[in-house]
Design an enzyme around this catalytic site. Structure first.
Site, PDB file in Angstrom:
ATOM      1  N   CYS A 188      -1.132  -4.902  22.355  1.00 42.68           N
ATOM      2  CA  CYS A 188      -0.313  -4.757  21.921  1.00 42.68           C
ATOM      3  C   CYS A 188      -0.880  -2.740  21.228  1.00 42.68           C
ATOM      4  O   CYS A 188      -1.199  -2.325  20.697  1.00 42.68           O
ATOM      5  CB  CYS A 188      -0.356  -5.582  20.044  1.00 42.68           C
ATOM      6  SG  CYS A 188       1.372  -4.099  19.026  1.00 42.68           S
TER       7      CYS A 188
ATOM      8  N   HIS B  73      -0.463  -2.011  17.718  1.00 42.31           N
ATOM      9  CA  HIS B  73      -1.374  -2.676  16.594  1.00 42.31           C
ATOM     10  C   HIS B  73      -2.714  -2.301  17.717  1.00 42.31           C
ATOM     11  O   HIS B  73      -3.772  -2.579  16.378  1.00 42.31           O
ATOM     12  CB  HIS B  73      -1.129  -3.813  16.273  1.00 42.31           C
ATOM     13  CG  HIS B  73       0.099  -4.024  15.081  1.00 42.31           C
ATOM     14  ND1 HIS B  73       1.418  -4.429  15.394  1.00 42.31           N
ATOM     15  CD2 HIS B  73       0.476  -3.512  13.526  1.00 42.31           C
ATOM     16  CE1 HIS B  73       1.996  -3.927  14.407  1.00 42.31           C
ATOM     17  NE2 HIS B  73       1.255  -3.543  13.256  1.00 42.31           N
TER      18      HIS B  73
ATOM     19  N   LYS C 217      -3.734   5.061  10.571  1.00 38.92           N
ATOM     20  CA  LYS C 217      -2.851   4.956  10.439  1.00 38.92           C
ATOM     21  C   LYS C 217      -3.061   3.866   8.716  1.00 38.92           C
ATOM     22  O   LYS C 217      -4.817   2.804   8.796  1.00 38.92           O
ATOM     23  CB  LYS C 217      -2.782   3.600  11.113  1.00 38.92           C
ATOM     24  CG  LYS C 217      -0.528   3.442  10.709  1.00 38.92           C
ATOM     25  CD  LYS C 217      -0.405   2.618  11.694  1.00 38.92           C
ATOM     26  CE  LYS C 217       1.338   1.794  10.848  1.00 38.92           C
ATOM     27  NZ  LYS C 217       1.393   0.483  11.453  1.00 38.92           N
TER      28      LYS C 217
ATOM     29  N   CYS D 265       3.981  -7.993  15.221  1.00 39.84           N
ATOM     30  CA  CYS D 265       4.741  -7.105  15.223  1.00 39.84           C
ATOM     31  C   CYS D 265       5.558  -8.338  14.890  1.00 39.84           C
ATOM     32  O   CYS D 265       6.792  -7.512  14.882  1.00 39.84           O
ATOM     33  CB  CYS D 265       5.351  -6.327  16.375  1.00 39.84           C
ATOM     34  SG  CYS D 265       3.890  -4.742  17.023  1.00 39.84           S
TER      35      CYS D 265
ATOM     36  N   LYS E 130      -3.144  -2.994   7.001  1.00 41.68           N
ATOM     37  CA  LYS E 130      -3.509  -3.867   6.987  1.00 41.68           C
ATOM     38  C   LYS E 130      -4.449  -4.264   8.159  1.00 41.68           C
ATOM     39  O   LYS E 130      -5.413  -4.713   7.976  1.00 41.68           O
ATOM     40  CB  LYS E 130      -1.825  -5.614   6.408  1.00 41.68           C
ATOM     41  CG  LYS E 130      -3.180  -6.722   7.146  1.00 41.68           C
ATOM     42  CD  LYS E 130      -4.183  -6.775   5.571  1.00 41.68           C
ATOM     43  CE  LYS E 130      -4.949  -8.152   5.811  1.00 41.68           C
ATOM     44  NZ  LYS E 130      -4.465  -8.983   6.294  1.00 41.68           N
TER      45      LYS E 130
ATOM     46  N   HIS F 105       0.993  -1.281  -0.061  1.00 44.31           N
ATOM     47  CA  HIS F 105       0.105   0.372  -0.235  1.00 44.31           C
ATOM     48  C   HIS F 105       0.565   1.138   0.518  1.00 44.31           C
ATOM     49  O   HIS F 105       2.040   1.019  -0.133  1.00 44.31           O
ATOM     50  CB  HIS F 105      -1.033   0.006   1.568  1.00 44.31           C
ATOM     51  CG  HIS F 105      -0.481  -0.052   2.668  1.00 44.31           C
ATOM     52  ND1 HIS F 105       0.592   0.879   2.671  1.00 44.31           N
ATOM     53  CD2 HIS F 105      -0.401  -1.517   3.430  1.00 44.31           C
ATOM     54  CE1 HIS F 105       0.696   0.550   4.200  1.00 44.31           C
ATOM     55  NE2 HIS F 105       0.570  -0.790   4.788  1.00 44.31           N
TER      56      HIS F 105
ATOM     57  N   CYS G 185       2.907 -10.368  19.940  1.00 44.42           N
ATOM     58  CA  CYS G 185       2.472  -9.814  18.984  1.00 44.42           C
ATOM     59  C   CYS G 185       2.583 -10.094  17.641  1.00 44.42           C
ATOM     60  O   CYS G 185       3.248 -10.319  16.943  1.00 44.42           O
ATOM     61  CB  CYS G 185       1.626  -8.117  19.115  1.00 44.42           C
ATOM     62  SG  CYS G 185       1.021  -7.774  17.295  1.00 44.42           S
TER      63      CYS G 185
ATOM     64  N   HIS H 168       4.215   1.529   2.502  1.00 42.36           N
ATOM     65  CA  HIS H 168       5.399   1.177   1.435  1.00 42.36           C
ATOM     66  C   HIS H 168       5.957   1.417   0.449  1.00 42.36           C
ATOM     67  O   HIS H 168       7.239   1.625   0.476  1.00 42.36           O
ATOM     68  CB  HIS H 168       5.047  -0.852   0.848  1.00 42.36           C
ATOM     69  CG  HIS H 168       4.302  -1.340   1.774  1.00 42.36           C
ATOM     70  ND1 HIS H 168       2.868  -2.020   2.253  1.00 42.36           N
ATOM     71  CD2 HIS H 168       4.463  -2.140   3.118  1.00 42.36           C
ATOM     72  CE1 HIS H 168       2.892  -2.646   2.914  1.00 42.36           C
ATOM     73  NE2 HIS H 168       3.146  -2.412   3.958  1.00 42.36           N
TER      74      HIS H 168
HETATM   75  N1  MSP Z   1       8.556  -6.961   7.706  1.00 42.54           N
HETATM   76  C1  MSP Z   1       8.837  -5.513   8.749  1.00 42.54           C
HETATM   77  C2  MSP Z   1      10.889  -4.793   8.469  1.00 42.54           C
HETATM   78  C3  MSP Z   1      11.406  -5.690   8.522  1.00 42.54           C
HETATM   79  S1  MSP Z   1      13.411  -5.137   7.604  1.00 42.54           S
HETATM   80  C4  MSP Z   1      14.631  -5.904   8.721  1.00 42.54           C
HETATM   81  C5  MSP Z   1       8.158  -4.950   8.616  1.00 42.54           C
HETATM   82  N2  MSP Z   1       7.366  -5.225   7.175  1.00 42.54           N
HETATM   83  S2  MSP Z   1       6.091  -4.146   7.523  1.00 42.54           S
HETATM   84  O1  MSP Z   1       5.428  -4.872   6.268  1.00 42.54           O
HETATM   85  O2  MSP Z   1       5.387  -4.379   8.356  1.00 42.54           O
HETATM   86  O3  MSP Z   1       6.660  -2.686   6.640  1.00 42.54           O
HETATM   87  C6  MSP Z   1       6.953  -1.985   7.322  1.00 42.54           C
HETATM   88  C7  MSP Z   1       7.229  -0.599   6.928  1.00 42.54           C
HETATM   89  O4  MSP Z   1       6.329   0.105   5.242  1.00 42.54           O
HETATM   90  C8  MSP Z   1       7.274   0.796   7.557  1.00 42.54           C
HETATM   91  O5  MSP Z   1       9.006   0.603   8.954  1.00 42.54           O
HETATM   92  C9  MSP Z   1       7.475   1.740   6.488  1.00 42.54           C
HETATM   93  O6  MSP Z   1       8.510   1.576   6.750  1.00 42.54           O
HETATM   94  C10 MSP Z   1       6.519   1.530   5.640  1.00 42.54           C
HETATM   95  N3  MSP Z   1       5.214   1.533   5.964  1.00 42.54           N
HETATM   96  C11 MSP Z   1       4.371   0.822   6.455  1.00 42.54           C
HETATM   97  N4  MSP Z   1       3.258   1.500   6.791  1.00 42.54           N
HETATM   98  C12 MSP Z   1       3.565   3.352   6.720  1.00 42.54           C
HETATM   99  C13 MSP Z   1       2.885   3.590   6.969  1.00 42.54           C
HETATM  100  N5  MSP Z   1       1.794   4.083   7.027  1.00 42.54           N
HETATM  101  N6  MSP Z   1       3.257   5.233   6.931  1.00 42.54           N
HETATM  102  C14 MSP Z   1       4.610   5.300   6.064  1.00 42.54           C
HETATM  103  N7  MSP Z   1       5.486   4.693   6.214  1.00 42.54           N
HETATM  104  C15 MSP Z   1       5.039   3.163   5.824  1.00 42.54           C
HETATM  105  O7  MSP Z   1       8.081  -3.926   9.285  1.00 42.54           O
END
Ligand code: MSP
Length: 683
Positions: free
Chosen positions: A182, A185, A333, A168, A336, A57, A165, A60
């Site tokens: 958590c 989340h 936020k 996380c 997912k 989304h 959690c 990311h």
């Molecule tokens: N798999 C772990 C990261 C491991 S790194 C060794 C993870 N994955 S995640 O799919 O949850 O991705 C989290 C990351 O996606 C956040 O740290 C950020 O970089 C990005 N974001 C996800 N949602 C976001 C927002 N709503 N706003 C900004 N960035 C966001 O955590």
């Protein structure tokens, strides 16, 4: 390229020196010998590797776009760049998601990793490596690091109890929970007690504190660094680094009943990409990483666990971990777990449709907006309205329109050939000074990861160029017979635009390529380097310009209102104004057959339909739940308004409307008799 040569000869000394560095090489002259060797500069930047429990989304996309812009800028500045992203594919959460979808974990991971790759391609992400933690090259590295810590005595067997959690993939202390849930989340946590391996984090607390204190640049922004410092000062507990209650993970090399904790597995991806244990030369070159870009919620893993794990294995920590803020959508936020998702590709398509821009240009507008709107490091709330304002004001007007009003003047007064400038006046010097300052300022801002500031600086140059053109008014100069001065004004305006285009190319790769084509400069934009932006009057005069369509066509507010508005229920019984037959005939009503129907995720009443309207299958979003289910609708003949402007409903583009009767909270679809073919006209 007469202009280029002349400009080079008159470049001040300081710039010439900087140029030597910019290609990424430093000339070293040995005493007594005139030997010249070249040292190439490297830059290694990473994004987090994303969980494959859900499709990508805009959150990311934000991190990945930011990393892409930095990587592209560093390449422009002559660095040898390694830019890595990828997917984090192990752990209980992924295993559960795959099972819930009725497929095995590997198949699920392949599917979602494919979606990430596809989105990155569409968003023009120039990654050099896409790492998946299920790849053998990575499994070997994760096992090697685990084994090394075990042999060092930093990993020991024990029992771990705590609140877990799964979202996380992390344990929490009782005191960290918020109302028993958590803290990230807001989801229920599970009490977990199991035999596992533990890592002696506590042993390294003092080392880490010293490291953070001695390297202020290690964790940024500063407010985040302070949070990390106080967390470390409050005392580190040993960390559970293996799990035995599920199988979807990398086996602990010396104990096949256990799998490596997913965060230990995931973090090591950064050294796998750099070639650890497989390509020593590459590893020496690229490690330590220059920047790990992460969202603020995963900073602790990167700024506490990761450097300690590396230190225990005798490997240098990364140079910098930068935590940016969160995007929200209407204050919720985007993730997912909250069910609020914004699909960047849908957004780009909607923007393209609204503006008439090509979709790659719409992607550029989103890339620009995300980085410009919010200072990098802070949180921001996503709004369509602000996106459109930026599109019109910054991109269509300040950037696009500067080109679209300059090129026709070159056509009109100079037969479409860029004229040679005449002697410089004060205001020409001023524009030149601004341009050169802006190049330095942009480079400095990127180095400090002030991405919004870098864009502001480019707009300072565009602002100056627009003003220069307005005040220089070449049209009235020509009227007064001062062609030579008009030539200078047009030349310098285009020159400032050329420099701004090079500087903007990392953020807007497609739009700047289109602008470059219109400028007509024969050397492609991809071959330009930052040093080319430092050559004032580097635009070769004599170039034949090639004016084209506006790159960022303005978006009309009226069209926007139709698109962003969510479906409003029709009110019955209201007095409506009369219309003529001709007005009615403007409606393109047709018979359609519903081929597919599914619920729009994250909504209560919306269904997404694929409707055959004769030679074409349209997507329609309608609020028919609870009156109809998806199954009720498939195969039904309905009446579709086919020439309604497309509109965006919860991230899905609806290309028409179906007709239904409404009364007393009831809804009935309009259907037709005698089974006419799809596409039959209704009048
Ligand atoms: N798999 C772990 C990261 C491991 S790194 C060794 C993870 N994955 S995640 O799919 O949850 O991705 C989290 C990351 O996606 C956040 O740290 C950020 O970089 C990005 N974001 C996800 N949602 C976001 C927002 N709503 N706003 C900004 N960035 C966001 O955590």
């Amino acid at each position: 390229m007469g202009g280029t040569v002349r400009a080079f000869a008159s470049r001040p000394r300081r710039e010439a020196f900087v140029l030597g560095l910019l290609r990424g090489r430093v000339k070293l002259r040995g005493a007594g010998r005139s030997e010249v060797s070249t040292v190439s500069r490297k830059f290694y930047i990473t994004t987090p590797i994303y969980y494959v429990n859900a499709p990508p989304h805009i959150g990311h996309a934000y991190t990945t776009i930011a990393a892409d812009v930095i990587a592209r800028f560093k390449r422009l500045a002559g660095y040898d760049v390694l830019f890595a992203t990828g997917t984090d594919e192990h752990g209980i959460k992924i295993e559960r998601t795959a099972r819930a979808n009725g497929v095995d974990p590997k198949e699920w991971c392949d599917r979602i990793a494919g979606e990430f790759k596809q989105l990155w391609e569409r968003l023009n992400i120039s990654y050099d490596d896409f790492i998946r933690t299920t790849e053998p090259r990575h499994e070997r590295v994760a096992q090697a690091i685990f084994e090394r810590a075990y042999r060092n005595g930093d990993i020991y067997k024990g029992i771990y109890e705590g609140w877990y959690c799964a979202s996380c993939e992390s344990f929490y202390l009782e005191s960290e929970l918020v109302e028993g849930k958590c803290p990230v989340h807001g989801r229920p946590v599970e009490w977990t007690a199991e035999e596992c391996y533990l890592f002696r984090l506590s042993q390294y607390q003092d080392w880490l504190l010293r490291h953070i204190e001695e390297h202020p640049e290690f964790v940024e922004p500063e407010s985040r660094r302070n949070e990390v410092l106080s967390f470390v000062r409050s005392g580190l507990l040993d960390l559970a680094v293996s799990r035995s209650t599920f199988k979807w993970g990398i086996p602990v090399p010396f104990d096949p009943d256990q799998v490596i904790y997913v965060w230990i597995d995931a973090l090591t991806n950064y050294i796998t990409v750099a070639g650890y244990g497989q390509d020593e030369e590459r590893f020496q070159k690229f490690w330590p990483a220059d920047v790990h870009l992460v969202g603020k919620e995963i900073l602790r893993f990167h700024a506490v666990i990761w450097p300690i794990l590396l230190h225990s294995a005798g490997i240098a920590p990364p140079k910098k971990v930068f935590a940016h803020g969160w995007w929200t959508f209407k204050e919720q936020k985007i993730s997912k777990s909250t069910g609020v998702l914004v699909d960047p590709w849908d957004l780009a398509q909607a923007l393209a449709r609204l503006s008439g821009a090509e979709v790659g240009v719409a992607v550029d507008a989103i890339r620009y907006f995300l980085l410009r709107e919010v200072p990098f490091g802070q949180d921001g709330d996503f709004s369509d309205d602000n996106l459109i304002t930026r599109f019109n004001a910054d991109l269509a007007n300040d950037y696009g329109n500067l080109l679209n009003r300059t090129l026709p003047l070159v056509e009109r007064y100079f037969q479409g050939v860029v004229p040679e400038p005449g002697p410089a006046e004060d205001r020409d010097h001023l524009l030149r000074e601004t341009a050169l300052q802006v190049v330095d300022a942009v480079e400095g801002a990127i180095d400090r990861l002030e991405l919004h500031r870098a864009l502001q600086e480019i707009w300072r140059l565009l602002g100056a160029a627009n003003k220069y053109l307005d005040e220089g008014a070449p049209w009235s100069l020509v009227r007064r017979g001062q062609e030579r001065r008009a030539a200078t004004v047009l030349y310098n305006t285009l020159e400032a635009f050329r420099i701004a285009t090079i500087l903007l190319s990392p953020t807007c790769p497609t739009a700047t390529r289109r602008a470059w084509e219109q400028l007509g400069i024969p050397v492609p934009l991809e071959e330009q380097r930052l040093e080319d932006a430092r050559k004032w009057q580097g635009f070769p005069w004599g170039t034949r310009v090639r004016p084209g369509k506006p790159i960022f066509p303005r978006i009309e507010r009226e069209a926007v209102r139709a698109v962003v508005e969510e479906e409003q229920p029709q009110k019955g019984g209201e007095r409506v104004e009369e219309i003529s037959l001709d007005e009615f005939k403007r409606l393109d009503l047709r018979v359609g057959i519903v081929r597919e129907a599914k619920r729009v995720p994250g909504t209560e009443k919306l269904l997404e339909l694929r409707v055959d309207i004769g030679g074409e299958v349209r997507t329609l979003v309608t609020g028919l739940i609870p009156h109809y289910t998806a199954e009720d609708l498939v195969g039904k003949r309905i009446v579709v308004l086919a020439n309604l402007q497309p509109r965006q409903v919860r991230g899905v583009t609806s290309q028409g409307m179906l007709l239904a009767a409404e009364w007393d909270n009831e809804v009935a679809l309009l259907t037709v008799e005698k089974d006419p073919p799809p596409g039959a006209k209704v009048s």
